[in-house]
Write a protein that holds these residues in place. Structure first.
Motif, PDB file in Angstrom:
ATOM      1  N   ALA A   1       0.846  -1.207   0.000  1.00 37.77           N
ATOM      2  CA  ALA A   1       0.000   0.000   0.000  1.00 37.77           C
ATOM      3  C   ALA A   1       0.878   1.252   0.000  1.00 37.77           C
TER       4      ALA A   1
ATOM      5  N   HIS B   1      -5.800   5.664   1.134  1.00 39.41           N
ATOM      6  CA  HIS B   1      -6.950   4.771   1.039  1.00 39.41           C
ATOM      7  C   HIS B   1      -6.521   3.309   1.024  1.00 39.41           C
ATOM      8  N   SER B   2      -5.453   2.974   0.291  1.00 39.85           N
ATOM      9  CA  SER B   2      -5.007   1.581   0.239  1.00 39.85           C
ATOM     10  C   SER B   2      -4.442   1.130   1.583  1.00 39.85           C
TER      11      SER B   2
ATOM     12  N   SER C   1      -7.462   0.478   3.840  1.00 38.69           N
ATOM     13  CA  SER C   1      -8.157  -0.770   3.479  1.00 38.69           C
ATOM     14  C   SER C   1      -7.372  -1.986   3.952  1.00 38.69           C
TER      15      SER C   1
ATOM     16  N   GLN D   1      -7.658  -2.300   7.756  1.00 35.21           N
ATOM     17  CA  GLN D   1      -8.975  -2.797   8.161  1.00 35.21           C
ATOM     18  C   GLN D   1      -9.106  -4.291   7.893  1.00 35.21           C
ATOM     19  N   ALA D   2      -8.522  -4.751   6.774  1.00 32.60           N
ATOM     20  CA  ALA D   2      -8.581  -6.185   6.465  1.00 32.60           C
ATOM     21  C   ALA D   2      -7.818  -7.000   7.494  1.00 32.60           C
TER      22      ALA D   2
ATOM     23  N   GLN E   1      -9.847  -7.086  10.707  1.00 30.36           N
ATOM     24  CA  GLN E   1     -10.991  -7.971  10.581  1.00 30.36           C
ATOM     25  C   GLN E   1     -10.548  -9.435  10.663  1.00 30.36           C
TER      26      GLN E   1
END
Length: 403
Positions: free
Chosen positions: A381, A385-386, A389, A392-393, A396
């Protein structure tokens, strides 16, 4: 850092609000006063320079006659503006040199009663007393003789007088009884009608035959020297009344020829009608604008701290520094390393496993997505934004595996 230091008290101002307002008011009034005085300073000159004019208190001046005329109700006016000489009243001109240009005024008053008083004495100022003079002698006769040149050719002469009474024409009132000054200055020339002469017939006061222009040869009849004698002073007033006998209401003594005229000034226009109204309107508008800017409306609101207290504020500030520095590419790999360490601790991974071996162990914990794929995406990244993301992945993934 902060508008108010932690645990400190606000320091009192060096001056109170009332003191500041007073200082500002005095400064503004002083500035306005300076402007007004600067605009009208030339018009406020006293004229006490020892000259031969209506403002001078020297022996050769005529301020005594002006004051006497004022005291006896003749309403004299000292004219500093040449436009004020356009009047039917008597105008008295007192040039101090034969080189003085009388043509602009005489052409303006060609059909109006005008008295020209010729110069006589050569003086110097008294260094010890302002407005006083010392006699150096008489001016050369050619100097007063050139006052009306080149249009009118007159000759000036001086004579011993012994203080004898002067002879008055029957046209003049019998109350006009002058005594000859010492020495007596007389004139001669063509086109002169004698009105006052010495016993030998030499002209002291004359009228030009083609217009109402009168010439007084000897200024001592009207100057402060003559006003020292009550009989001479009374005769001087009667002479002015006779010259001004066309139902006039005033007598004008010109001082523009003596250098005391009003000069045009753009600054002065701002304080003279009709521009005075505009000046006042601008001043009021500026005052109201200043008042609006100085007066607070509503209760004061305390500004927030530049750096707030607490962990959330610390995280926000750290994020703001990263965002401002543009170092998003460095965050993905570090977040992946942090997630790997937390997962190793939570799931009890063997302590000897490192890097790729540890990633393979975490991949074998269960379903997709695999940890190694998520960690590689975080390392790759490069923008905000990348990176978000990918983080967050990873978060999760750890939450799902830890349920």
């Amino acid at each position: 850092m902060s508008d108010i230091a932690i645990g400190s008290r606000g320091a009192d101002g060096a001056f109170s609000a009332r003191t500041v307002i007073l200082i500002l008011a005095i400064g503004i009034l002083g500035f306005i006063g300076t402007l007004v005085l600067g605009a009208y300073a030339p018009d406020l000159r006293s004229g006490r320079n020892g000259g031969g004019h209506a403002l001078s208190t020297a022996a050769t001046g005529f301020s005594g006659l002006v004051r006497l005329a004022e005291a006896t109700g003749r309403h004299p006016q000292v004219a500093r503006d040449v436009h004020r000489l356009d009047t039917e009243d008597l105008v008295v001109l007192t040039p101090e040199s034969g080189t003085t240009n009388l043509f602009p005024i005489l052409s303006q008053r060609s059909a109006k009663v005008t008295l020209v008083v010729l110069p006589k004495w050569l003086t110097v100022g008294d260094p010890e007393r302002t407005g006083w003079v010392h006699y150096k002698g008489l001016k050369p006769s050619s100097d007063p003789g050139g006052v009306l040149a080149p249009k009118e050719e007159i000759e000036v002469a001086r004579h011993r007088s012994a203080g004898v009474p002067l002879v008055t024409s029957p046209e003049l009132p019998r109350t006009i009884r002058f005594t000859a000054p010492r020495p007596l200055q007389t004139i001669s020339g063509t086109g002169l009608t004698p009105l006052i002469t010495d016993p030998q017939g030499r002209i002291v006061l004359a009228k030009l035959t083609d217009r109402p222009l009168y010439v007084l040869a000897d200024p001592d009849l009207l100057s402060n020297i003559g006003m020292a004698d009550a009989r001479q002073a009374a005769s001087a007033l009667d002479l002015l009344d006779w010259l001004n006998s066309n139902e006039a209401t005033s007598i004008y003594f010109d001082v523009t020829l003596n250098g005391f005229g009003r000069s045009p000034s753009p600054l002065k226009l701002a304080f003279d009608p009709p521009f005075l109204a505009m000046t006042l309107a601008i001043a009021i508008a500026v005052f109201l604008a200043a008042w609006q800017g100085a007066v607070r409306f509503g209760s004061p609101r305390r500004r927030a701290r530049a750096i707030a207290f607490g962990k959330v504020a610390l995280i926000d500030n750290a994020a703001a520094l990263v965002r401002k520095a543009g170092r998003y590419a460095m965050l993905g790999n570090r977040y992946a390393d942090m997630t790997r360490e937390r997962a190793s601790t939570i799931f009890g991974a063997p302590a000897h496993l490192r890097d790729g071996a540890l990633d393979s162990h975490l991949d074998g914990l269960g379903r997709q997505p695999r940890f190694s794929d998520l960690a590689q995406a975080a390392r790759d990244a490069r923008d905000q934004h990348s990176v978000l993301s990918a983080a967050q992945a990873l978060h999760q993934w750890l939450w799902e595996k830890n349920r």
